[in-house]
Motif scaffolding. Structure first.
Motif, PDB file in Angstrom:
ATOM      1  N   ALA A 145      16.775 -17.963  -4.570  1.00 54.43           N
ATOM      2  CA  ALA A 145      17.181 -17.310  -3.322  1.00 54.43           C
ATOM      3  C   ALA A 145      18.615 -17.685  -2.964  1.00 54.43           C
ATOM      4  N   ASN A 146      18.969 -18.953  -3.146  1.00 52.99           N
ATOM      5  CA  ASN A 146      20.324 -19.407  -2.863  1.00 52.99           C
ATOM      6  C   ASN A 146      21.338 -18.721  -3.779  1.00 52.99           C
ATOM      7  N   SER A 147      21.002 -18.580  -5.056  1.00 52.01           N
ATOM      8  CA  SER A 147      21.929 -17.924  -5.987  1.00 52.01           C
ATOM      9  C   SER A 147      22.095 -16.452  -5.645  1.00 52.01           C
ATOM     10  N   GLN A 148      21.025 -15.825  -5.151  1.00 52.07           N
ATOM     11  CA  GLN A 148      21.110 -14.418  -4.755  1.00 52.07           C
ATOM     12  C   GLN A 148      22.001 -14.255  -3.524  1.00 52.07           C
ATOM     13  N   CYS A 149      21.894 -15.187  -2.580  1.00 54.99           N
ATOM     14  CA  CYS A 149      22.748 -15.151  -1.385  1.00 54.99           C
ATOM     15  C   CYS A 149      24.209 -15.354  -1.768  1.00 54.99           C
ATOM     16  N   GLU A 150      24.457 -16.303  -2.685  1.00 57.95           N
ATOM     17  CA  GLU A 150      25.827 -16.565  -3.117  1.00 57.95           C
ATOM     18  C   GLU A 150      26.422 -15.367  -3.843  1.00 57.95           C
ATOM     19  N   SER A 151      25.627 -14.733  -4.720  1.00 53.14           N
ATOM     20  CA  SER A 151      26.159 -13.581  -5.456  1.00 53.14           C
ATOM     21  C   SER A 151      26.360 -12.393  -4.526  1.00 53.14           C
ATOM     22  N   GLY A 153      27.198 -12.677  -1.350  1.00 52.00           N
ATOM     23  CA  GLY A 153      28.412 -13.036  -0.595  1.00 52.00           C
ATOM     24  C   GLY A 153      29.664 -12.835  -1.423  1.00 52.00           C
ATOM     25  N   ALA A 154      29.583 -13.150  -2.720  1.00 51.36           N
ATOM     26  CA  ALA A 154      30.729 -12.975  -3.610  1.00 51.36           C
ATOM     27  C   ALA A 154      31.036 -11.503  -3.820  1.00 51.36           C
ATOM     28  N   THR A 155      30.000 -10.654  -3.812  1.00 50.57           N
ATOM     29  CA  THR A 155      30.225  -9.225  -4.014  1.00 50.57           C
ATOM     30  C   THR A 155      30.890  -8.607  -2.801  1.00 50.57           C
ATOM     31  N   LYS A 156      30.578  -9.133  -1.609  1.00 50.98           N
ATOM     32  CA  LYS A 156      31.159  -8.569  -0.377  1.00 50.98           C
ATOM     33  C   LYS A 156      32.625  -8.912  -0.236  1.00 50.98           C
ATOM     34  N   ASN A 157      33.056 -10.015  -0.821  1.00 53.80           N
ATOM     35  CA  ASN A 157      34.463 -10.443  -0.674  1.00 53.80           C
ATOM     36  C   ASN A 157      35.383  -9.644  -1.524  1.00 53.80           C
TER      37      ASN A 157
END
Length: 157
Positions: A145-151, A153-157
């Protein structure tokens, strides 16, 4: 007479999703103790744990999922030991959506494989002459779940 409501299942004709463990095996392992189990009597190492999961197709719907567990112990700047265990499993994966496939590889399969890898790490460290090392349980669902949130967030930037 009681009315029982049955939750809607997959539409007729929709193939069922399948995730089945076919086998678990030790793919590779290594143990290094550069100085051997010598010590000055004080045992308070810094333990580092690294986890990695990879997947490879084997044949048809069978996938090999490999959980790599790397553990190092250092006292001051001296490496006491380094253990790497590659615990593998053959899983049948049929009709999984992209999200289900990612979750299977990132969470479900490593959860199945980790206890086996944990036992091998403990055995190697003990056979190397060091005090028993019991790795703590790992919540792969939370890590996924944490890796999905990070990815995301990275896609939105």
């Amino acid at each position: 007479m009681t009315n029982v409501q049955v939750p809607p299942g997959p539409a007729p004709g929709t193939p069922a999703t399948t995730l089945v463990l076919q086998g678990v095996y030790l793919k590779d392992c290594s143990f290094e103790a550069p100085q051997g189990p010598r010590g000055n009597g004080e045992w308070n190492p810094q333990i580092s744990l690294d986890l990695n999961t990879t997947v490879q197709p084997v044949a048809g719907d069978v996938r090999e999922v490999v959980l790599t567990v790397t553990v190092s112990a250092k006292q001051a700047e001296q490496t006491l030991f380094l253990v790497e265990v590659k615990q593998a499993g053959a899983f049948v994966m049929q009709n999984l959506s992209a999200d289900e496939y990612k979750r299977a590889v990132g969470s479900i399969c490593p959860t199945v494989l980790f206890p086996y890898a944990r036992a091998v790490v403990s055995q190697l460290v003990s056979q190397g002459g060091f005090p028993q090392l019991l790795l703590p349980p790992v919540n792969f669902d939370a890590l996924y779940a944490n890796s999905q949130c990070e990815s995301a967030g990275a896609t939105k930037n």
